[in-house]
Design a protein around this motif. Structure first.
Motif, PDB file in Angstrom:
ATOM      1  N   TYR A   1       3.699   2.211   4.956  1.00  9.91           N
ATOM      2  CA  TYR A   1       4.024   2.231   3.603  1.00  9.91           C
ATOM      3  C   TYR A   1       5.603   2.920   3.713  1.00  9.91           C
ATOM      4  CZ  TYR A   1       4.674   4.496  -0.894  1.00  9.91           C
ATOM      5  OH  TYR A   1       5.022   4.862  -2.212  1.00  9.91           O
ATOM      6  N   ASP A   2       5.893   3.924   4.557  1.00 10.55           N
ATOM      7  CA  ASP A   2       7.183   4.467   4.855  1.00 10.55           C
ATOM      8  C   ASP A   2       8.117   3.438   5.177  1.00 10.55           C
ATOM      9  OD1 ASP A   2       6.087   6.997   3.814  1.00 10.55           O
ATOM     10  OD2 ASP A   2       5.838   7.607   6.060  1.00 10.55           O
ATOM     11  N   ALA A   3       7.718   2.562   6.147  1.00  7.63           N
ATOM     12  CA  ALA A   3       8.863   1.335   6.630  1.00  7.63           C
ATOM     13  C   ALA A   3       8.973   0.542   5.436  1.00  7.63           C
ATOM     14  CB  ALA A   3       8.147   0.902   7.917  1.00  7.63           C
ATOM     15  N   PHE A   4       7.977   0.060   4.686  1.00 10.76           N
ATOM     16  CA  PHE A   4       8.015  -0.964   3.626  1.00 10.76           C
ATOM     17  C   PHE A   4       8.918  -0.757   2.442  1.00 10.76           C
ATOM     18  CE2 PHE A   4       6.578  -2.843  -0.300  1.00 10.76           C
ATOM     19  CZ  PHE A   4       6.782  -4.372   0.174  1.00 10.76           C
ATOM     20  N   VAL A   5       8.551   0.564   1.926  1.00 10.88           N
ATOM     21  CA  VAL A   5       9.314   1.007   0.812  1.00 10.88           C
ATOM     22  C   VAL A   5      10.849   1.318   1.343  1.00 10.88           C
ATOM     23  CG1 VAL A   5       7.383   2.136  -0.384  1.00 10.88           C
ATOM     24  CG2 VAL A   5       8.917   3.576   1.069  1.00 10.88           C
TER      25      VAL A   5
ATOM     26  N   LEU B   1       5.919  -4.078  -5.505  1.00 12.23           N
ATOM     27  CA  LEU B   1       5.000  -2.812  -6.165  1.00 12.23           C
ATOM     28  C   LEU B   1       3.696  -3.203  -5.610  1.00 12.23           C
ATOM     29  CD1 LEU B   1       6.698  -1.830  -9.278  1.00 12.23           C
ATOM     30  CD2 LEU B   1       7.006  -0.784  -6.982  1.00 12.23           C
ATOM     31  N   ILE B   2       3.148  -4.108  -5.827  1.00 16.86           N
ATOM     32  CA  ILE B   2       1.675  -4.358  -5.659  1.00 16.86           C
ATOM     33  C   ILE B   2       1.233  -4.122  -4.068  1.00 16.86           C
ATOM     34  CG2 ILE B   2      -0.033  -5.881  -5.384  1.00 16.86           C
ATOM     35  CD1 ILE B   2       1.035  -7.339  -8.111  1.00 16.86           C
ATOM     36  N   VAL B   3       2.122  -4.743  -3.203  1.00 20.20           N
ATOM     37  CA  VAL B   3       1.986  -4.596  -1.812  1.00 20.20           C
ATOM     38  C   VAL B   3       2.197  -3.101  -1.434  1.00 20.20           C
ATOM     39  CG1 VAL B   3       3.082  -4.725   0.592  1.00 20.20           C
ATOM     40  CG2 VAL B   3       2.810  -6.589  -1.188  1.00 20.20           C
ATOM     41  N   ALA B   4       3.169  -2.223  -2.298  1.00 19.07           N
ATOM     42  CA  ALA B   4       3.130  -0.767  -1.951  1.00 19.07           C
ATOM     43  C   ALA B   4       2.136  -0.001  -2.475  1.00 19.07           C
ATOM     44  CB  ALA B   4       4.561  -0.289  -2.764  1.00 19.07           C
ATOM     45  N   ARG B   5       1.398  -0.410  -3.759  1.00 21.93           N
ATOM     46  CA  ARG B   5       0.267   0.370  -4.064  1.00 21.93           C
ATOM     47  C   ARG B   5      -0.803   0.120  -2.948  1.00 21.93           C
ATOM     48  NH1 ARG B   5       1.586  -2.608  -9.790  1.00 21.93           N
ATOM     49  NH2 ARG B   5       3.176  -0.946 -10.411  1.00 21.93           N
ATOM     50  N   PHE B   6      -1.081  -1.151  -2.460  1.00 15.98           N
ATOM     51  CA  PHE B   6      -2.162  -1.609  -1.585  1.00 15.98           C
ATOM     52  C   PHE B   6      -2.147  -0.567  -0.151  1.00 15.98           C
ATOM     53  CE2 PHE B   6      -3.334  -3.738   2.378  1.00 15.98           C
ATOM     54  CZ  PHE B   6      -4.617  -3.938   2.161  1.00 15.98           C
ATOM     55  N   LEU B   7      -0.846  -0.370   0.238  1.00 16.67           N
ATOM     56  CA  LEU B   7      -0.529   0.281   1.396  1.00 16.67           C
ATOM     57  C   LEU B   7      -0.907   1.680   1.326  1.00 16.67           C
ATOM     58  CD1 LEU B   7       2.756  -1.490   2.646  1.00 16.67           C
ATOM     59  CD2 LEU B   7       0.369  -1.577   3.725  1.00 16.67           C
ATOM     60  N   LYS B   8      -0.392   2.329   0.121  1.00 12.35           N
ATOM     61  CA  LYS B   8      -0.421   3.829   0.043  1.00 12.35           C
ATOM     62  C   LYS B   8      -2.109   4.199  -0.289  1.00 12.35           C
ATOM     63  CE  LYS B   8       1.612   7.717  -2.395  1.00 12.35           C
ATOM     64  NZ  LYS B   8       2.666   8.266  -3.132  1.00 12.35           N
ATOM     65  N   SER B   9      -2.733   3.235  -1.201  1.00 16.12           N
ATOM     66  CA  SER B   9      -4.293   3.616  -1.496  1.00 16.12           C
ATOM     67  C   SER B   9      -4.988   3.471  -0.459  1.00 16.12           C
ATOM     68  CB  SER B   9      -4.370   2.637  -2.705  1.00 16.12           C
ATOM     69  OG  SER B   9      -4.564   1.340  -2.200  1.00 16.12           O
TER      70      SER B   9
ATOM     71  N   PRO C   1      11.635   3.341  -4.237  1.00 20.90           N
ATOM     72  CA  PRO C   1      11.507   5.071  -4.428  1.00 20.90           C
ATOM     73  C   PRO C   1      10.270   5.228  -3.462  1.00 20.90           C
ATOM     74  CG  PRO C   1      10.916   4.117  -6.454  1.00 20.90           C
ATOM     75  CD  PRO C   1      11.669   2.675  -5.724  1.00 20.90           C
ATOM     76  N   GLN C   2      10.102   6.584  -3.333  1.00 18.90           N
ATOM     77  CA  GLN C   2       9.235   7.098  -2.361  1.00 18.90           C
ATOM     78  C   GLN C   2       7.820   7.184  -2.976  1.00 18.90           C
ATOM     79  OE1 GLN C   2       9.594   7.545   0.973  1.00 18.90           O
ATOM     80  NE2 GLN C   2       7.576   7.754   1.314  1.00 18.90           N
ATOM     81  N   ASP C   3       7.928   7.229  -4.464  1.00 20.35           N
ATOM     82  CA  ASP C   3       6.509   7.060  -5.168  1.00 20.35           C
ATOM     83  C   ASP C   3       5.915   5.753  -5.924  1.00 20.35           C
ATOM     84  OD1 ASP C   3       8.822   6.927  -7.218  1.00 20.35           O
ATOM     85  OD2 ASP C   3       7.803   8.361  -8.400  1.00 20.35           O
ATOM     86  N   ALA C   4       6.789   4.663  -5.171  1.00 19.37           N
ATOM     87  CA  ALA C   4       6.519   3.227  -5.852  1.00 19.37           C
ATOM     88  C   ALA C   4       4.926   2.869  -5.553  1.00 19.37           C
ATOM     89  CB  ALA C   4       7.281   2.329  -4.922  1.00 19.37           C
ATOM     90  N   GLY C   5       4.457   3.415  -4.662  1.00 18.85           N
ATOM     91  CA  GLY C   5       2.902   2.975  -4.580  1.00 18.85           C
ATOM     92  C   GLY C   5       1.922   3.846  -5.249  1.00 18.85           C
ATOM     93  N   THR C   6       2.349   4.651  -6.067  1.00 18.14           N
ATOM     94  CA  THR C   6       1.629   5.700  -6.891  1.00 18.14           C
ATOM     95  C   THR C   6       0.856   4.523  -7.967  1.00 18.14           C
ATOM     96  OG1 THR C   6       2.575   7.586  -6.284  1.00 18.14           O
ATOM     97  CG2 THR C   6       1.411   7.433  -8.497  1.00 18.14           C
ATOM     98  N   VAL C   7      -0.427   4.746  -8.059  1.00 18.96           N
ATOM     99  CA  VAL C   7      -1.101   3.582  -9.034  1.00 18.96           C
ATOM    100  C   VAL C   7      -1.444   4.552 -10.454  1.00 18.96           C
ATOM    101  CG1 VAL C   7      -3.164   2.424  -9.468  1.00 18.96           C
ATOM    102  CG2 VAL C   7      -2.178   2.371  -7.289  1.00 18.96           C
ATOM    103  N   GLY C   8      -0.625   4.003 -11.344  1.00 18.71           N
ATOM    104  CA  GLY C   8      -0.796   4.445 -12.744  1.00 18.71           C
ATOM    105  C   GLY C   8      -1.651   3.736 -13.580  1.00 18.71           C
ATOM    106  N   LYS C   9      -2.350   4.122 -14.606  1.00 20.22           N
ATOM    107  CA  LYS C   9      -3.166   3.443 -15.545  1.00 20.22           C
ATOM    108  C   LYS C   9      -2.606   2.137 -16.052  1.00 20.22           C
ATOM    109  CE  LYS C   9      -5.939   4.281 -19.824  1.00 20.22           C
ATOM    110  NZ  LYS C   9      -6.289   5.239 -20.695  1.00 20.22           N
TER     111      LYS C   9
END
Length: 460
Positions: free
Chosen positions: A24-28, A9-17, A34-42
């Motif tokens: 990002y698409d290839a990694f997830v 998830l940390i890698v996914a957040r980095f790629l998306k941000s 899930p497709q929204d795994a890279g969304t950074v929440g509070k």
């Protein structure tokens, strides 16, 4: 979905941000996220936050001072590791203090007892080594007991949150009481000296009271022999004898100060001097020494537990106690130094004062033998507690995660982690020493458990 702090998830957040859309698409897809795994929440952990924490950790490591391997003083094995929880304490509640002392009862010789206090104002007295409950009373104090000490096998002295000091016997009978503090008494200490013993109490009213009880029967406190007023509340206090003259002195640490303060116990106490535990720090207050314990084998060696966040730092410090000289007569003459050429007086300059201050700081830094991270978690509301092993090879420290850590005093390494209290609960108090020739560790916590740790002879 993997845990929020997982590497994927940390890698996914980095790629998306950073808008690496194709990566990002290839990694997830390949990681099964899930497709929204890279969304950074509070409050989500990101790669940038990890790097900042790593930099902060590296800086803190630079300030640590570790010892050298020494086979003579290495952590001795076996050590207390087997937990025995005391089951029969009435009205269980958070434990606030625990100590073992030798006290005589009417018609019986002196023997060791375990004294433990709880948040319900109760004082539990247990016989050792059986750990059978002798008595438990809630009528001794009108508020919870924070500190207890035994004076010459004669009386038990307890201090409470209301500022009251009480002397009692094994049966809970009150021999004498005083209320000279207006707020918490956080620490009571005794020193057996000739011709009179000394009792000192530290309160959150920013005062230290000193008593010199006589040999009255029954025991009497008398009025405070002396009082020391402090600018901030005391955090920790010790009574000891001056290493040169054997005169009784006080070691005090205060809130919002890096320093240890050395006071006399005369009728008009004097500040002998002070010792900086962060001599080269450029911070106004790097930490506060919140727990002090003298080495059993060397009374000039001090263990210091600090209020550092997020983990307690432990210092092993050689005390630099100033000479116990009579109070100097003040003089109006300017400070001078002597010329190296002809011994003529030379006025002090700002540069010479700076060099003198640097020399003192270097000496204070050299006195710190160990400065290590105990990895014991604590918050701004924690109460650090430390206890030396009786052979002086290690120090036990408390923590807010329910664990007790044993630190080797020659290297600063964590040698053992004792887990007997409820995970995530606060370990509030510690005592370590010998009971009937056997090494014990006693701990009390906010999980309402009083635990005696003994050496596992079968596994040794």
């Amino acid at each position: 979905m993997p845990p929020a702090d997982s590497a994927a998830l940390i890698v996914a957040r980095f790629l998306k941000s950073n808008r690496y859309e194709e990566s990002y698409d290839a990694f997830v897809r390949e990681a099964g996220l899930p497709q929204d795994a890279g969304t950074v929440g509070k409050g989500d952990l990101t790669l940038e936050v990890l790097l900042e924490e790593k930099k902060t950790f590296d800086v803190s490591v630079q300030f640590e001072k570790l010892g050298v391997e020494d086979e003579v003083h290495e952590w001795t094995v076996p050590a207390p590791s087997t937990a025995m929880s005391i089951p029969d304490l009435p009205q269980k509640s958070n434990l606030l203090s625990a100590t073992v002392g030798t006290l005589a009862s009417s018609g019986n010789p002196s023997q060791q007892h375990l004294f433990a206090s709880s948040a319900t104002r109760r004082l539990h007295i247990l016989d050792v080594p059986s750990c059978e409950l002798r008595t438990s009373t809630a009528t001794l104090h009108d508020s919870p007991i924070l500190s207890s000490v035994v004076l010459r096998d004669r009386v038990l002295i307890t201090a409470s949150m209301s500022g009251r000091l009480i002397a009692s016997d094994l049966d809970g009978n009150v021999l004498d009481k005083r209320t000279d503090h207006s707020k918490y008494i956080v620490k009571a200490a005794v020193l057996h000296t000739t011709p009179s013993d000394i009792i000192a109490t530290a309160g959150w009213d920013c005062e230290i009271n000193i008593y010199t009880p006589g040999n009255d029967q029954p025991f009497k406190f008398r009025s405070p022999f002396a009082t020391i007023s402090l600018p901030t509340k005391p955090e920790a206090m010790l009574l000891m004898q001056h290493p040169d003259t054997h005169e009784p002195i006080l070691i005090i640490s205060r809130a919002d100060s890096n320093l240890l303060y050395f006071y006399t116990t005369e009728s008009e106490p004097r500040l002998l001097g002070q010792q900086n535990l962060a001599p080269h720090s450029n911070a106004w207050v790097a930490f506060t020494p919140s727990a002090l314990a003298l080495c059993p084998a060397d009374p000039t060696l001090l263990a210091v537990g600090t209020n550092s966040l997020p983990h307690m730092k432990l210092l092993i410090v050689r005390l630099l106690i100033p000479p116990f000289a009579p109070e100097a007569v003040p003089t109006a003459a300017p400070t001078v130094r002597r010329s190296l050429l002809d011994d003529t007086p030379v006025p002090e300059t700002q540069a010479s004062q700076a060099r003198a201050a640097l020399a003192i700081a270097d000496r204070e830094a050299a006195a710190i033998q160990i400065h290590c991270n105990t990895m014991a978690p604590q918050t701004a509301y924690s109460t650090p507690a430390i206890a030396w092993r009786p052979d002086s090879t290690g120090v036990f420290v408390n923590g807010d995660d329910g664990a007790i850590r044993g630190i080797e005093t020659s290297t600063g390494k964590v040698k053992t982690v004792l887990k007997g209290h409820e995970e995530g609960s606060k370990v509030r108090c510690l005592w370590a020493g010998e009971v009937v020739g056997e090494e014990w560790l006693v701990s009390g916590g906010f999980d309402q458990q009083l635990i005696v740790w003994k050496i596992d002879r079968n596994g040794a």
